[in-house]
Enzyme design. Structure first.
Site, mmCIF file in Angstrom:
data_model
loop_
_atom_site.group_PDB
_atom_site.id
_atom_site.type_symbol
_atom_site.label_atom_id
_atom_site.label_comp_id
_atom_site.label_asym_id
_atom_site.label_seq_id
_atom_site.Cartn_x
_atom_site.Cartn_y
_atom_site.Cartn_z
ATOM 1 N N ILE A 157 -90.015 -42.171 68.614
ATOM 2 C CA ILE A 157 -90.452 -40.816 68.269
ATOM 3 C C ILE A 157 -91.942 -40.634 68.569
ATOM 4 O O ILE A 157 -92.342 -39.645 69.195
ATOM 5 C CB ILE A 157 -90.111 -40.495 66.797
ATOM 6 N N ASP A 176 -100.251 -48.846 65.787
ATOM 7 C CA ASP A 176 -98.939 -49.500 65.677
ATOM 8 C C ASP A 176 -99.188 -51.004 65.806
ATOM 9 O O ASP A 176 -99.800 -51.446 66.778
ATOM 10 C CB ASP A 176 -98.012 -49.009 66.807
ATOM 11 N N CYS A 234 -92.723 -36.460 59.189
ATOM 12 C CA CYS A 234 -91.290 -36.349 59.499
ATOM 13 C C CYS A 234 -90.662 -37.739 59.462
ATOM 14 O O CYS A 234 -89.617 -37.951 60.088
ATOM 15 C CB CYS A 234 -91.082 -35.741 60.889
ATOM 16 N N ALA A 235 -91.297 -38.688 58.769
ATOM 17 C CA ALA A 235 -90.773 -40.065 58.767
ATOM 18 C C ALA A 235 -90.010 -40.329 57.469
ATOM 19 O O ALA A 235 -88.786 -40.153 57.410
ATOM 20 C CB ALA A 235 -91.902 -41.056 58.974
ATOM 21 N N ARG A 236 -90.724 -40.726 56.418
ATOM 22 C CA ARG A 236 -90.113 -40.945 55.111
ATOM 23 C C ARG A 236 -91.115 -40.534 54.034
ATOM 24 O O ARG A 236 -92.299 -40.880 54.128
ATOM 25 C CB ARG A 236 -89.738 -42.419 54.903
ATOM 26 N N ASP A 260 -91.483 -32.826 56.329
ATOM 27 C CA ASP A 260 -90.016 -32.724 56.395
ATOM 28 C C ASP A 260 -89.394 -33.709 55.414
ATOM 29 O O ASP A 260 -88.239 -33.564 55.035
ATOM 30 C CB ASP A 260 -89.523 -33.025 57.814
ATOM 31 N N GLU A 265 -87.103 -36.637 46.978
ATOM 32 C CA GLU A 265 -86.353 -35.617 47.731
ATOM 33 C C GLU A 265 -85.118 -35.226 46.954
ATOM 34 O O GLU A 265 -84.350 -36.121 46.589
ATOM 35 C CB GLU A 265 -85.924 -36.185 49.092
ATOM 36 N N HIS A 284 -85.819 -32.092 54.989
ATOM 37 C CA HIS A 284 -85.332 -33.268 55.741
ATOM 38 C C HIS A 284 -84.313 -32.834 56.810
ATOM 39 O O HIS A 284 -83.189 -33.331 56.856
ATOM 40 C CB HIS A 284 -84.711 -34.302 54.794
HETATM 41 P P1 NAD Z 1 -88.960 -46.907 66.009
HETATM 42 O O1 NAD Z 1 -88.448 -48.134 65.347
HETATM 43 O O2 NAD Z 1 -88.644 -46.661 67.446
HETATM 44 O O3 NAD Z 1 -90.555 -46.851 65.851
HETATM 45 C C1 NAD Z 1 -91.234 -47.161 64.681
HETATM 46 C C2 NAD Z 1 -92.589 -47.744 65.073
HETATM 47 O O4 NAD Z 1 -93.354 -47.927 63.881
HETATM 48 C C3 NAD Z 1 -92.461 -49.115 65.754
HETATM 49 O O5 NAD Z 1 -93.112 -49.108 67.013
HETATM 50 C C4 NAD Z 1 -93.147 -50.052 64.771
HETATM 51 O O6 NAD Z 1 -93.842 -51.119 65.413
HETATM 52 C C5 NAD Z 1 -94.102 -49.107 64.057
HETATM 53 N N1 NAD Z 1 -94.611 -49.650 62.795
HETATM 54 C C6 NAD Z 1 -94.072 -50.613 62.008
HETATM 55 N N2 NAD Z 1 -94.899 -50.873 60.969
HETATM 56 C C7 NAD Z 1 -95.966 -50.058 61.111
HETATM 57 C C8 NAD Z 1 -97.157 -49.880 60.371
HETATM 58 N N3 NAD Z 1 -97.429 -50.610 59.273
HETATM 59 N N4 NAD Z 1 -98.054 -48.964 60.803
HETATM 60 C C9 NAD Z 1 -97.819 -48.242 61.930
HETATM 61 N N5 NAD Z 1 -96.707 -48.384 62.672
HETATM 62 C C10 NAD Z 1 -95.784 -49.272 62.276
HETATM 63 O O7 NAD Z 1 -88.467 -45.693 65.114
HETATM 64 P P2 NAD Z 1 -88.427 -44.147 65.515
HETATM 65 O O8 NAD Z 1 -87.128 -43.838 66.159
HETATM 66 O O9 NAD Z 1 -89.682 -43.767 66.205
HETATM 67 O O10 NAD Z 1 -88.346 -43.495 64.043
HETATM 68 C C11 NAD Z 1 -89.429 -43.640 63.130
HETATM 69 C C12 NAD Z 1 -88.976 -43.237 61.733
HETATM 70 O O11 NAD Z 1 -88.660 -41.849 61.708
HETATM 71 C C13 NAD Z 1 -87.673 -43.898 61.257
HETATM 72 O O12 NAD Z 1 -87.902 -45.185 60.724
HETATM 73 C C14 NAD Z 1 -87.168 -42.932 60.205
HETATM 74 O O13 NAD Z 1 -87.577 -43.331 58.918
HETATM 75 C C15 NAD Z 1 -87.838 -41.610 60.567
HETATM 76 N N6 NAD Z 1 -86.839 -40.587 60.919
HETATM 77 C C16 NAD Z 1 -86.840 -39.414 60.225
HETATM 78 C C17 NAD Z 1 -85.910 -38.427 60.533
HETATM 79 C C18 NAD Z 1 -85.911 -37.099 59.844
HETATM 80 O O14 NAD Z 1 -84.886 -36.386 59.880
HETATM 81 N N7 NAD Z 1 -86.990 -36.670 59.230
HETATM 82 C C19 NAD Z 1 -84.958 -38.655 61.538
HETATM 83 C C20 NAD Z 1 -84.996 -39.861 62.236
HETATM 84 C C21 NAD Z 1 -85.940 -40.820 61.916
#
Ligand code: NAD
Length: 329
Positions: A157, A176, A234-236, A260, A265, A284
């Site tokens: 993402i 990262d 938009c992560a968690r 988001d 939640e 979300h």
């Molecule tokens: P991904 O695994 O491809 O990328 C996550 C990145 O975060 C990795 O490159 C990892 O090295 C990095 N990371 C790990 N620890 C870290 C830290 N301490 N500091 C900074 N970066 C760190 O995952 P993605 O597909 O890019 O998705 C990311 C997150 O988005 C998911 O884990 C999920 O929780 C969230 N998500 C949310 C929704 C939503 O509807 N809002 C939908 C999908 C995913």
């Protein structure tokens, strides 16, 4: 005829289970629940062969001990923070996720939130609905071109965020611990977290929820951001310390935020984050589109089918379990 396997679905938020039923046809009986916590679903899992999971959790070692025949826990989404991965590996349970079904949707949603902050879209719409037609309440606003986007987490993402932001003329920084600059051919500068927070006009969060990322946006890190900067999550939800964010908004430590995902939640109503002019909240929904929905529903049941028919699944998040699991794979 061999006895059918039993697959328990802890929770789901879509109308039809046709995809699940079709995927498991002839192989397993599907027990579909709408639960939120293990207390609500443990009485169904004692004899299950597989668990499908959306949001319900936490799925801990104790829960796993209650389903001795379960060979796979298949999560519908990307994040696997509902599941204790170490405990699953120890118990010999394969855990899978669905890593790419909604990358574009989350990127589009995060960009939409970023741009809504930049152009004050939500604020102006509220004013127009209230009968007002004026520019000053949105001041100051700045063009995106030349602004800096700071991406925390540069995986699927984060990298696509960088591509979209570059098209708007933004400079992109990322933090990262794993990904190196230039590794995937996406233009962005790798920096330390402190530098990112100091330089960014928008900070967008894209790491998984891990012990290391829980509350990584807190009083201290918020203070390192510019007073004109916006935070997009938009992560968690728990990656942000909600109380610290409220304090930062009260003290104008940052300009605003768009979320988001929140912690908890949904947010209680009333809650100090609700109803603010400089806060946008969506429930979300970043993952959702009709195309993503199709990919979402096919993913996890497909992994269950693979494991129950003796095949190694595609998206295993605890690969250490290979050769040491209950499925004998
Ligand atoms: P991904 O695994 O491809 O990328 C996550 C990145 O975060 C990795 O490159 C990892 O090295 C990095 N990371 C790990 N620890 C870290 C830290 N301490 N500091 C900074 N970066 C760190 O995952 P993605 O597909 O890019 O998705 C990311 C997150 O988005 C998911 O884990 C999920 O929780 C969230 N998500 C949310 C929704 C939503 O509807 N809002 C939908 C999908 C995913």
């Amino acid at each position: 005829m061999a006895k059918k396997a039993k697959v328990v679905l802890t929770d789901y938020v879509w109308e039809s289970l046709d995809v699940e039923k079709k995927t498991l046809e002839g192989l397993a009986e599907l027990v579909a629940l709408k639960t939120k916590t293990p207390e609500e679903f443990v009485s169904y899992i004692g004899d299950c062969d597989a668990l499908l999971n959306t949001y319900a959790g936490p799925i801990t070692a104790d829960v796993m001990a209650r389903m001795p025949g379960c060979k796979i826990i298949a999560r519908y989404g990307i994040g696997v923070d509902t599941i204790d991965l170490e405990a699953a590996t120890k118990a010999g349970i394969i855990v899978t996720n669905n890593p790419t079904y909604c990358i574009e949707e989350v990127v589009e949603h995060a960009m939409a939130l970023l741009m809504a902050c930049a152009r004050k879209v939500v604020l102006y719409d509220r004013l127009v609905r209230a009968g007002r037609w004026e520019v000053p309440p949105g001041k100051p606003m700045f063009r995106l071109s030349g602004n800096t986007l700071g991406l925390i987490g540069f995986g699927h993402i984060g990298q696509q965020m960088a591509v979209r932001a570059a098209a708007f003329g933004m400079r992109v920084l990322f933090f990262d611990p794993v990904i190196e600059e230039g590794q995937h051919g996406v233009k962005a500068k790798k920096v330390e977290l402190r530098e990112l927070l100091r330089e960014a006009d928008f900070v967008s969060l894209h790491p998984p929820l891990l012990p290391q990322t829980r509350k990584m946006i807190n009083d201290e890190t918020l203070r390192q951001m510019k007073p004109t900067a916006y935070l997009v999550n938009c992560a968690r939800g728990p990656i942000v310390d909600t109380d610290a964010l409220v304090r930062a908004l009260d003290a104008k430590v940052i300009a605003g935020c768009a979320l988001d995902t929140t912690d908890p939640e949904p947010l209680p109503d009333p809650h100090p984050l609700r109803g603010r002019e400089n806060v946008i909240i969506t429930p979300h929904t970043a993952w959702y589109s009709e195309q993503a929905m199709a990919g979402l529903q096919a993913g996890a049941p497909g992994e269950v089918r693979r494991v129950l028919t003796g095949q190694w699944p595609v998206n295993v998040v605890n690969p250490a379990v290979k050769g040491k699991n209950r499925a004998g794979l």
